[in-house]
Write a protein that holds these residues in place. Structure first.
Motif, PDB file in Angstrom:
ATOM      1  N   MET A 113      42.523  42.319  44.604  1.00 43.65           N
ATOM      2  CA  MET A 113      41.155  41.883  44.297  1.00 43.65           C
ATOM      3  C   MET A 113      40.263  43.110  44.163  1.00 43.65           C
ATOM      4  N   PHE A 114      40.451  44.096  45.045  1.00 41.22           N
ATOM      5  CA  PHE A 114      39.632  45.305  44.962  1.00 41.22           C
ATOM      6  C   PHE A 114      39.967  46.156  43.736  1.00 41.22           C
ATOM      7  N   ILE A 115      41.168  46.031  43.201  1.00 45.66           N
ATOM      8  CA  ILE A 115      41.465  46.707  41.933  1.00 45.66           C
ATOM      9  C   ILE A 115      40.558  46.136  40.845  1.00 45.66           C
ATOM     10  N   GLY A 116      40.387  44.824  40.830  1.00 44.31           N
ATOM     11  CA  GLY A 116      39.473  44.203  39.876  1.00 44.31           C
ATOM     12  C   GLY A 116      38.039  44.634  40.101  1.00 44.31           C
ATOM     13  N   TRP A 117      37.659  44.797  41.358  1.00 44.52           N
ATOM     14  CA  TRP A 117      36.300  45.253  41.711  1.00 44.52           C
ATOM     15  C   TRP A 117      36.072  46.655  41.133  1.00 44.52           C
ATOM     16  N   VAL A 118      37.010  47.543  41.381  1.00 47.55           N
ATOM     17  CA  VAL A 118      36.905  48.912  40.860  1.00 47.55           C
ATOM     18  C   VAL A 118      36.884  48.897  39.332  1.00 47.55           C
ATOM     19  N   ALA A 119      37.730  48.078  38.732  1.00 45.95           N
ATOM     20  CA  ALA A 119      37.803  48.004  37.268  1.00 45.95           C
ATOM     21  C   ALA A 119      36.452  47.629  36.667  1.00 45.95           C
ATOM     22  N   PHE A 120      35.732  46.730  37.326  1.00 43.62           N
ATOM     23  CA  PHE A 120      34.436  46.304  36.798  1.00 43.62           C
ATOM     24  C   PHE A 120      33.517  47.497  36.591  1.00 43.62           C
ATOM     25  N   TYR A 121      33.567  48.464  37.493  1.00 39.53           N
ATOM     26  CA  TYR A 121      32.648  49.601  37.442  1.00 39.53           C
ATOM     27  C   TYR A 121      33.147  50.777  36.609  1.00 39.53           C
ATOM     28  N   THR A 122      34.302  50.666  35.953  1.00 40.77           N
ATOM     29  CA  THR A 122      34.820  51.817  35.209  1.00 40.77           C
ATOM     30  C   THR A 122      34.091  52.078  33.908  1.00 40.77           C
ATOM     31  N   ARG A 123      33.448  51.048  33.354  1.00 41.80           N
ATOM     32  CA  ARG A 123      32.701  51.256  32.116  1.00 41.80           C
ATOM     33  C   ARG A 123      31.684  50.130  31.997  1.00 41.80           C
ATOM     34  N   GLY A 124      30.437  50.498  32.001  1.00 38.43           N
ATOM     35  CA  GLY A 124      29.398  49.480  31.899  1.00 38.43           C
ATOM     36  C   GLY A 124      29.335  48.648  33.162  1.00 38.43           C
ATOM     37  N   VAL A 125      28.221  48.036  33.382  1.00 35.52           N
ATOM     38  CA  VAL A 125      28.087  47.149  34.544  1.00 35.52           C
ATOM     39  C   VAL A 125      27.405  45.862  34.081  1.00 35.52           C
ATOM     40  N   ASN A 126      28.035  45.255  33.087  1.00 34.27           N
ATOM     41  CA  ASN A 126      27.516  43.988  32.588  1.00 34.27           C
ATOM     42  C   ASN A 126      28.695  43.050  32.364  1.00 34.27           C
ATOM     43  N   LEU A 127      28.381  41.806  32.093  1.00 35.68           N
ATOM     44  CA  LEU A 127      29.420  40.789  31.953  1.00 35.68           C
ATOM     45  C   LEU A 127      30.385  41.109  30.814  1.00 35.68           C
ATOM     46  N   ARG A 128      29.866  41.534  29.675  1.00 36.75           N
ATOM     47  CA  ARG A 128      30.716  41.841  28.517  1.00 36.75           C
ATOM     48  C   ARG A 128      31.722  42.942  28.841  1.00 36.75           C
ATOM     49  N   ASP A 129      31.225  44.066  29.350  1.00 33.36           N
ATOM     50  CA  ASP A 129      32.129  45.171  29.685  1.00 33.36           C
ATOM     51  C   ASP A 129      33.062  44.796  30.823  1.00 33.36           C
ATOM     52  N   GLY A 130      32.561  44.014  31.775  1.00 31.96           N
ATOM     53  CA  GLY A 130      33.422  43.566  32.870  1.00 31.96           C
ATOM     54  C   GLY A 130      34.600  42.747  32.369  1.00 31.96           C
ATOM     55  N   GLY A 181      33.023  37.966  51.231  1.00 27.07           N
ATOM     56  CA  GLY A 181      33.287  36.656  50.643  1.00 27.07           C
ATOM     57  C   GLY A 181      34.469  36.673  49.687  1.00 27.07           C
ATOM     58  N   ALA A 182      34.556  37.722  48.880  1.00 26.36           N
ATOM     59  CA  ALA A 182      35.667  37.836  47.931  1.00 26.36           C
ATOM     60  C   ALA A 182      36.993  38.016  48.655  1.00 26.36           C
ATOM     61  N   SER A 183      36.990  38.775  49.744  1.00 26.23           N
ATOM     62  CA  SER A 183      38.239  38.948  50.494  1.00 26.23           C
ATOM     63  C   SER A 183      38.650  37.630  51.152  1.00 26.23           C
ATOM     64  N   ALA A 184      37.685  36.866  51.655  1.00 23.18           N
ATOM     65  CA  ALA A 184      37.994  35.547  52.230  1.00 23.18           C
ATOM     66  C   ALA A 184      38.537  34.613  51.149  1.00 23.18           C
TER      67      ALA A 184
END
Length: 168
Positions: free
Chosen positions: A46-63, A31-34
């Motif tokens: 877009m996938f750089i942002g996806w990877v970035a989300f998981y670099t530290r914490g997996v919550n909205l604040r850290d994202g 869906g994100a790629s579409a």
């Protein structure tokens, strides 16, 4: 003598919980790629942002903090490109390593800044700027930051769906 450590068995690769976590990520990624394509954003960014989300914490604040660091990295890339073009007439090919020295010094020193000290995300932003191979502009920044934001939001959504599916 050491007491045995209680472990929770991991679900098997063909189990419903394992498959539902995988499916959640895959469906959100599709869906994100579409969405990226529909918005004219590069899917790889877009996938750089996806990877970035998981670099530290997996919550909205850290994202959000990670996204700020990626976006700042894009800006550092933009500044580096401008500096390289300004210094190239005088320094020739030495302009690149001189600018990289300065930019890397600034970025790595940000590790001491509270909250916005995610070096991986700064470098992901730098990588995305140089990977796009376009002259620095506000439009390029908006494209890359927008794609990263879409990817970060998608990763957050995938993580939320995965938490829901693994809880059941």
């Amino acid at each position: 003598m050491n007491a045995p450590i209680a472990t929770v068995p991991k679900p098997g690769i063909f189990s419903l919980p394992y498959t539902s976590v995988t499916a959640a990520a895959a469906v959100v990624a599709a869906g994100a790629s579409a969405a990226a394509l529909a918005l004219g954003l590069p899917v790889w960014a877009m996938f750089i942002g996806w990877v970035a989300f998981y670099t530290r914490g997996v919550n909205l604040r850290d994202g959000l903090i990670n996204l700020v660091c990626v976006s700042a990295g894009v800006l550092f890339g933009k500044a580096a490109a401008v500096a390289i073009s300004l210094l190239s007439p005088a320094l020739g090919t030495a302009a690149m390593p001189v600018v990289v020295l300065v930019v890397a010094s600034v970025v790595v020193s940000l590790r001491g800044v509270p909250r916005i000290n995610n070096l991986l995300c700064y470098f992901l932003g730098l990588i995305s700027f140089f990977a796009v191979h376009q002259p620095p502009s506000l439009a390029v920044f908006a494209t890359l930051a927008g794609a990263a934001a879409l990817g970060s939001a998608a990763a957050w959504l995938a993580h939320q769906l995965q938490q829901l599916s693994s809880a059941h």
